[in-house]
Write a protein that holds these residues in place. Sequence first.
Motif: not given
Length: 282
Positions: A98-99, A263-269
């Motif tokens: 996660l970022k 990071k790997s999917r570029g979606i907002i968690k």
Amino acid sequence: MLAEETHMDPQNTDLSANAKMFNQAKTLRLHTGNLVNRSRLKRKCPSSPSEELQDCIKATLTDWFSLPKPTSEDFADTLDCSIPQATDAITPEEREELKVSAKLFLCEPAQSSIREAVEMACQTLAVSQLDSVIIAPPGPPEGDSQTLAHLQPAWEELEALVRCQQIAAIGTSDLDKDLLEQLYNWAQVKPSSNQVNLASCCVMPPDLTAFAKDFDIQLLTHNDPKELMSAAAFQEALQEGTQDLNMANWRLEWVLRYSIIVKSRGIIKAKGYLVSARKVSP
């Protein structure tokens, strides 16, 4: 003769406890929780970041008022208005995936607010470090333009947080090429990004683009207004969210908006706001 049975209204009891807590408190800390999951807020699409924040404050206070309150008369100076089930704590196992990014809006010039906001974000999200923080300092006095001297105190505080590893990278907002260059040449920890508001600039200025490319500064876009929330809008949110308690003496200090990205999917968690306000003398 039987004694007359009396009934207590739980709502009135809670309201009295809420009023006492607000009367005693000197600082208000509010966490909206994950806006991706909060059904009360998902149904409405705000027209602007300011409207979104105002809706979030109202909804969070309304939900917080519905929670059971302590019966003790000894209330804390700092009032934590957060919804326990709405927190976004990150587990150690998922941290590497996660970022965690944040933008900090300072409503007052106190530099201690920067450390307070970052520490609250780390504690709320259960992380030791934020991956990036973009600073939006309060505007200069009326009629003045922003200068390096105006930016330096806030930047020095951010640099200190980078050195103690609470922030990995720091960025700026709405700097033109000249001011960004001045900051870059002066700073010990260089800006890694600069946000540009496309509402006032439809195309990235060529000189800014060239400078950013030469010094590896990422240019980002945003649509945040210069003043994220006016004093009047904050008062309105407080009044509606606290069921019309007297909140006239509360002043907004800072707002931190965060996002947690896979990071790997570029979606907002997850995304949300942390808000701090203080009570001032009437």
